[in-house]
Design a protein around this motif. Structure first.
Motif, PDB file in Angstrom:
ATOM      1  N   SER A  59       0.832  -1.209   0.000  1.00 26.60           N
ATOM      2  CA  SER A  59       0.000   0.000   0.000  1.00 26.60           C
ATOM      3  C   SER A  59       0.864   1.257   0.000  1.00 26.60           C
ATOM      4  N   LEU A  60       1.922   1.239   0.801  1.00 26.23           N
ATOM      5  CA  LEU A  60       2.835   2.386   0.848  1.00 26.23           C
ATOM      6  C   LEU A  60       3.494   2.622  -0.504  1.00 26.23           C
ATOM      7  N   LEU A  61       3.969   1.563  -1.126  1.00 23.76           N
ATOM      8  CA  LEU A  61       4.618   1.698  -2.427  1.00 23.76           C
ATOM      9  C   LEU A  61       3.646   2.204  -3.489  1.00 23.76           C
ATOM     10  N   GLY A  62       2.399   1.715  -3.430  1.00 21.20           N
ATOM     11  CA  GLY A  62       1.388   2.193  -4.375  1.00 21.20           C
ATOM     12  C   GLY A  62       1.089   3.670  -4.183  1.00 21.20           C
ATOM     13  N   ALA A  73       6.964  14.094 -11.677  1.00 17.65           N
ATOM     14  CA  ALA A  73       8.391  14.045 -11.385  1.00 17.65           C
ATOM     15  C   ALA A  73       9.053  12.788 -11.930  1.00 17.65           C
ATOM     16  N   ALA A  74       8.256  11.768 -12.200  1.00 18.99           N
ATOM     17  CA  ALA A  74       8.829  10.491 -12.637  1.00 18.99           C
ATOM     18  C   ALA A  74       8.541  10.243 -14.109  1.00 18.99           C
ATOM     19  N   ASP A  75       9.513   9.679 -14.795  1.00 16.06           N
ATOM     20  CA  ASP A  75       9.337   9.282 -16.188  1.00 16.06           C
ATOM     21  C   ASP A  75       8.330   8.147 -16.263  1.00 16.06           C
ATOM     22  N   LEU A  76       7.544   8.090 -17.336  1.00 16.83           N
ATOM     23  CA  LEU A  76       6.506   7.077 -17.471  1.00 16.83           C
ATOM     24  C   LEU A  76       7.082   5.664 -17.414  1.00 16.83           C
ATOM     25  N   SER A  77       8.232   5.459 -18.025  1.00 15.30           N
ATOM     26  CA  SER A  77       8.825   4.123 -18.026  1.00 15.30           C
ATOM     27  C   SER A  77       9.180   3.674 -16.615  1.00 15.30           C
ATOM     28  N   ARG A  78       9.584   4.630 -15.761  1.00 16.75           N
ATOM     29  CA  ARG A  78       9.908   4.310 -14.373  1.00 16.75           C
ATOM     30  C   ARG A  78       8.648   3.989 -13.576  1.00 16.75           C
ATOM     31  N   VAL A  79       7.554   4.663 -13.902  1.00 18.35           N
ATOM     32  CA  VAL A  79       6.280   4.381 -13.231  1.00 18.35           C
ATOM     33  C   VAL A  79       5.802   2.979 -13.604  1.00 18.35           C
ATOM     34  N   VAL A  80       5.927   2.630 -14.877  1.00 18.38           N
ATOM     35  CA  VAL A  80       5.525   1.291 -15.325  1.00 18.38           C
ATOM     36  C   VAL A  80       6.387   0.235 -14.639  1.00 18.38           C
ATOM     37  N   ALA A  81       7.688   0.492 -14.522  1.00 13.29           N
ATOM     38  CA  ALA A  81       8.577  -0.450 -13.842  1.00 13.29           C
ATOM     39  C   ALA A  81       8.192  -0.608 -12.372  1.00 13.29           C
ATOM     40  N   ALA A  82       7.857   0.509 -11.716  1.00 13.94           N
ATOM     41  CA  ALA A  82       7.443   0.449 -10.307  1.00 13.94           C
ATOM     42  C   ALA A  82       6.137  -0.314 -10.158  1.00 13.94           C
ATOM     43  N   LEU A  83       5.236  -0.122 -11.106  1.00 14.67           N
ATOM     44  CA  LEU A  83       3.973  -0.857 -11.069  1.00 14.67           C
ATOM     45  C   LEU A  83       4.209  -2.357 -11.235  1.00 14.67           C
ATOM     46  N   ASN A  84       5.154  -2.715 -12.083  1.00 11.67           N
ATOM     47  CA  ASN A  84       5.505  -4.129 -12.252  1.00 11.67           C
ATOM     48  C   ASN A  84       6.067  -4.701 -10.953  1.00 11.67           C
ATOM     49  N   ASN A  85       6.942  -3.938 -10.286  1.00 12.85           N
ATOM     50  CA  ASN A  85       7.497  -4.395  -9.003  1.00 12.85           C
ATOM     51  C   ASN A  85       6.407  -4.605  -7.963  1.00 12.85           C
ATOM     52  N   VAL A 312       9.406   5.624  -7.312  1.00 13.23           N
ATOM     53  CA  VAL A 312      10.026   4.890  -8.427  1.00 13.23           C
ATOM     54  C   VAL A 312      11.526   4.836  -8.181  1.00 13.23           C
ATOM     55  N   LYS A 313      12.198   4.033  -8.992  1.00 14.84           N
ATOM     56  CA  LYS A 313      13.658   4.012  -8.966  1.00 14.84           C
ATOM     57  C   LYS A 313      14.151   4.812 -10.178  1.00 14.84           C
ATOM     58  N   PRO A 314      14.522   6.080  -9.970  1.00 15.72           N
ATOM     59  CA  PRO A 314      14.908   6.915 -11.115  1.00 15.72           C
ATOM     60  C   PRO A 314      16.230   6.477 -11.723  1.00 15.72           C
ATOM     61  N   ARG A 315      16.354   6.743 -12.990  1.00 15.92           N
ATOM     62  CA  ARG A 315      17.593   6.454 -13.704  1.00 15.92           C
ATOM     63  C   ARG A 315      18.335   7.764 -13.914  1.00 15.92           C
ATOM     64  N   LEU A 316      19.451   7.949 -13.232  1.00 14.64           N
ATOM     65  CA  LEU A 316      20.236   9.162 -13.345  1.00 14.64           C
ATOM     66  C   LEU A 316      21.169   9.080 -14.552  1.00 14.64           C
ATOM     67  N   ASP A 396      11.629  -8.212  -5.859  1.00 15.41           N
ATOM     68  CA  ASP A 396      10.452  -7.952  -6.700  1.00 15.41           C
ATOM     69  C   ASP A 396      10.822  -7.598  -8.137  1.00 15.41           C
ATOM     70  N   ALA A 397      11.979  -8.077  -8.607  1.00 15.12           N
ATOM     71  CA  ALA A 397      12.412  -7.725  -9.965  1.00 15.12           C
ATOM     72  C   ALA A 397      12.008  -8.763 -11.008  1.00 15.12           C
ATOM     73  N   TYR A 398      12.067 -10.056 -10.651  1.00 17.42           N
ATOM     74  CA  TYR A 398      11.836 -11.128 -11.619  1.00 17.42           C
ATOM     75  C   TYR A 398      10.736 -12.038 -11.093  1.00 17.42           C
ATOM     76  N   ALA A 399       9.629 -12.092 -11.821  1.00 13.75           N
ATOM     77  CA  ALA A 399       8.430 -12.778 -11.340  1.00 13.75           C
ATOM     78  C   ALA A 399       8.650 -14.259 -11.021  1.00 13.75           C
TER      79      ALA A 399
END
Length: 451
Positions: A59-62, A73-85, A312-316, A396-399
């Protein structure tokens, strides 16, 4: 014919090599979790602290992810990755809850799970040993084939692209240390090593206690396979775990054999030091990148979102991978802040250690007849591998791998606090001992001969 949800789930686990060949591992376990939730919704009701804390973390992560997405503030690809996690963690909750419920209500559920997951361990070694030969003795540095998903889809430069090929041997992606590594059953060598290790622990647990020769041959093949992954943490976890497995399996003269084992280990490590140094030197670029990511993860999170994280986990620009990678604790710190880090530390380090300690104490106190199926030995031995993975990789990286890890947590929690060592189980063990009195077992206590 009615097919039970448990059979569907165990079959999904057993067919992990097939999902790897097809390239469908990224969604098959989501479907299996959904089917389990629909088939047994009553099993999803939280019953223990682990479930409540895991739901709180999800719930906190969501919440943090949605706030980050809403702010732009977050790139869409990072949001999708966080949703997958988050979806993988939710799968983990379902697997843990459903399996615990099955263990309590179905006497054969534990046996079925061990047989299904153990077959994956056997497959990984059977296919891994020839790859070890090709890698170390034939100089093969790349071996792969297209998956069905890869054949049916155009090239993808994202997470899905990892599932378009199945790699048996792949070159490490750090340019400064390009070395081939074993990568069977997964998308990279690190997760491959963890999946091989846990499937192998399940295989050892599924073996009949009298088949010691087979277990020794399997362990030798497992060590060769693990060595080819060049994953230092995973190899260390397996070596410690197998040492625990052997000590707990000793029948007599335990102190003498333990002392001899320690001496042999010291001598072995002395001779193996040059080999270990070579592996460490080859993987130095990985270590440097990992610790740089750790430092940046702490700095960015504590400065920008200390309480509930960045979502999210941003990519610098200066990093090859997103910050928060290569550690479950730091990953959840970046995405969930200090609250998320505290929850993850409790969930994936503290509680599993407590379960393992309780399982060990109960097993030793119960003796052989209280441990009728002998599963506890291999599951206690698997704990070092679990801790090492959570410290140095993302749960939570690989299902597929995450499914195995949460299945393991369900088993060790059941052994620690469930009816595994109950009077009924003890009676079952006594009956089996009477039926086969000539077969001395792992947990049989030493009797005083009166001399």
């Amino acid at each position: 014919m009615k097919i039970s949800a448990l059979r569907v789930l165990t079959t999904t686990f057993m067919l992990t090599p097939l999902w790897w060949v097809l390239g469908t591992g990224f969604f098959v376990f989501h479907i299996a979790a959904l089917l389990a939730a629909v088939a047994a919704p009553q099993a999803l009701r939280p019953r223990d602290a682990f479930q409540y804390l895991l739901l709180t973390l999800i719930s906190l992560l969501g919440l943090s992810m949605m706030m980050s997405a809403a702010s732009g503030a977050a790139d869409l690809s990072r949001v999708v990755a966080a949703l997958n996690n988050i979806s993988i963690l939710l799968n983990g909750y379902i697997f843990y809850s459903f399996l615990n419920h099955s263990f309590r209500t179905n006497a054969g559920a534990l046996d079925n799970l061990f047989k299904a997951l153990g077959k994956v361990g056997l497959f990984s070694v059977v296919i891994g040993v020839p790859c070890v030969y090709l890698l170390f003795f034939r100089g093969v540095d790349s071996l792969s084939f297209p998956t069905l998903f890869g054949i049916m889809t155009p090239p993808q430069d994202n997470l899905l692209g990892l599932y378009q090929k199945s790699w048996l041997i792949d070159v490490d992606w750090f340019a400064e240390s390009s070395i081939p590594r074993l990568t069977i059953l997964s998308t990279n060598a690190t997760s491959s090593a963890a999946l091989i290790a846990f499937a192998s622990y399940f295989f050892l647990a599924s073996l009949n206690r009298g088949r010691r020769a087979l277990s020794y041959a399997f362990i030798f093949a497992l060590l060769c396979t693990m060595a080819a992954t060049l994953t230092r943490g995973a190899i260390l976890g397996v070596v410690i775990g197998l040492a625990i497995y052997f000590v707990l399996s000793l029948r007599k003269n335990r102190k003498l054999i333990v002392a001899g084992s320690v001496l042999a280990a010291v001598i072995g490590l002395t001779f193996a030091a040059p080999v270990l140094e070579a592996i460490n030197s080859a993987r130095q670029a990985s270590s440097d990148t990992r610790f740089a990511i750790y430092e940046m993860s702490l700095d960015v999170t504590l400065n920008e979102g200390p309480l509930i994280g960045l979502g999210v986990k941003p990519r610098l620009d200066q990093t090859a991978i997103p910050i928060g990678s290569h550690s479950t604790i730091l990953s959840l710190l970046v995405r969930g802040g200090l609250i998320g880090a505290a929850l993850s530390f409790t969930l994936f380090l503290v509680i599993p250690v407590v379960w393992s300690a309780k399982a060990l104490l109960r097993a030793l106190a119960a003796g052989h007849v209280g441990d009728p199926r002998g599963y506890s030995i291999a599951m206690i031995a698997a704990m070092p591998s679990f801790l090492v993975y959570c410290i140095f990789q993302d749960i939570d990286a690989y299902a597929p791998l995450s499914a195995f890890l949460f299945a393991y947590l369900a088993v060790i929690s059941f052994i620690a606090k469930g009816p595994y060592f109950s009077k009924a189980a003890t009676a079952q063990g006594e009956d089996r001992a009477k039926a086969a009195p000539s077969r001395q077992a792992f947990w049989q206590p030493q009797r005083n001969s009166g001399r």
